[in-house]
Scaffold this motif. Structure first.
Motif: not given
Length: 315
Positions: A226, A233-234, A238, A242
Motif C-alpha cells: 500500500l 493506483h492511488r 483503497n 487493503d
C-alpha cells in the motif's frame, strides 16, 4: 508597402502544409510523452505504447484491437485535438486511462468504470476464457451456480454468465459505490435475469446458499505494498487493495468460510496476488493448486470443497 505585402504572402504560400497525422503517428507521439513523464501502468496495459494505443483508439471510436489495420488512417483536426486533450489529461492527472475514458476491457469485453471502483484486471478472466473452456480440476458436471465475491465492477460475474450459459450468478460487494457501477454493467450486459447483486461483507448476505463455483479477486495488498502504490493506483479505492498487515485479512476469511457455501462438488478459484508463501504458511494443511496464465504465475489458486474437508485439521 504593396511589394512587401506581396513578398510576405509569397513566403506563406511557399511553406508546405503538414499532412494530417496518422493513427500510428499520434500513438507514437503519445507513447513518447508518457515515457518522458514517467507514467505508471498496470490497469489493462503494461507499457507506454499500449496505453497510448488504448487512448487513441477509444477517443477515435475504433475497435480496441484495430491498431495494425487502422494505423495509416489520417485524423482530421477535431480528432487530433480530442486525442491531444486525452493524452494531456493522462499526463497531468496521472489517472489510469480507463478512468479518463470510463472504459475497461476484460477478454475483449468492454465495461464501464469510474473512480468508485477499481479498474478491472483479474487473471481469473484469463483462466475462465481458457481455450476449449474452463474446466475446473477435479470437478465434474455442468456449473449451475456461481458466486463472485468482491465483485467490484461486476466484470467477473458477467464473464461467468457468458462462459457458463446454464448458470445463475450471485455477486457480492461491500462498497455501495462499487455496487452501483456493477449494477450499470450488469444492466448493459443484458444479464439482469441471471445475475443477482448483493451488498454486504463477503458471505454475510448469502446465508443458506451454496455454489458450484466461487470466484473472487479480493483485496490482498499488504501494508508495504500500500505504501508503494503509484500515483495511478492511488486514484483507485483503497478498500479494493487493503488486505491488512500481511495482505491476508480477507483471504483468510474466504478460505475458512468457503466450504460451507460450496456444493459437495464445488470449488474456489481465488486470486491472491503475491501472497502464495504467506497463504501456504497460514494454511499448511491445504493442497492449493496454483494455476498459471499467460501473464501470471502463482497468483491464482484452485481448491475444491472435498480437498478442504479431506485436509482439514483432525479429519
Amino acid at each position: 508597402m504593396k511589394a512587401a505585402y506581396r513578398h510576405t504572402f509569397s513566403l506563406r504560400k511557399a511553406v508546405p502544409r503538414r499532412p494530417p497525422a496518422t493513427v500510428f503517428d499520434v500513438v507514437q507521439d503519445a507513447a513518447r510523452r508518457f515515457e518522458e513523464a514517467g507514467l505508471s501502468y498496470g490497469h489493462g496495459t503494461s507499457n507506454a505504447f499500449d496505453d497510448a494505443a488504448f487512448i487513441v483508439l477509444e477517443v477515435l471510436g475504433l475497435p480496441i484491437d484495430s491498431l495494425e489495420k487502422r494505423k495509416n488512417r489520417r485524423l482530421n483536426e477535431a480528432q487530433q485535438k480530442a486525442v491531444a486533450a486525452a493524452v494531456s489529461d493522462r499526463i497531468a492527472t496521472r489517472k489510469p486511462s480507463s478512468y479518463l475514458l470510463n472504459k475497461a476491457y476484460i477478454q475483449g469485453i468492454p465495461f464501464y468504470v469510474d473512480e468508485r471502483v477499481i479498474v478491472p484486471r483479474s487473471f481469473i478472466g484469463e483462466l475462465l476464457y481458457t481455450e476449449g473452456g474452463f474446466s475446473p480440476p477435479g470437478m465434474s458436471g455442468n456449473i449451475l451456480t456461481v458466486l463472485d465475491l468482491c465483485t467490484g465492477s461486476g466484470c467477473l460475474a458477467i464473464l461467468a454468465a457468458h462462459i457458463f450459459p446454464d448458470a445463475r450468478i450471485d455477486a457480492v460487494e461491500l462498497s455501495a459505490d462499487a455496487l452501483a457501477v456493477a449494477r450499470r454493467n450488469v444492466t448493459e450486459s443484458g444479464m439482469t435475469a441471471r445475475i443477482t447483486l448483493f451488498e454486504g461483507d463477503l458471505f454475510a448476505p448469502l446465508q443458506g446458499k451454496k455454489y458450484d463455483l466461487i470466484i473472487t479477486n479480493p483485496p490482498y495488498v499488504d501494508v508495504e505494498g500500500l505504501a508503494a502504490l503509484t500515483a495511478e493506483h492511488r486514484h483507485e479505492p483503497n478498500l479494493a487493495f487493503d488486505g491488512g498487515t500481511d495482505g491476508l485479512d480477507i483471504l483468510r476469511r474466504i478460505v475458512r468460510e468457503a466450504p460451507q457455501y460450496l456444493t459437495e462438488r464445488g470449488g474456489l478459484l481465488c486470486e491472491s496476488g503475491r501472497g502464495r508463501t504467506a497463504l501456504e504458511q497460514a494454511f499448511p494443511h491445504l493442497p492449493f493448486l496454483w494455476l498459471e496464465t499467460e501473464n501470471s504465475t502463482d497468483e491464482v489458486f484452485w481448491i475444491t470443497r472435498r480437498k478442504m474437508e479431506q485436509h482439514a485439521p483432525g479429519s
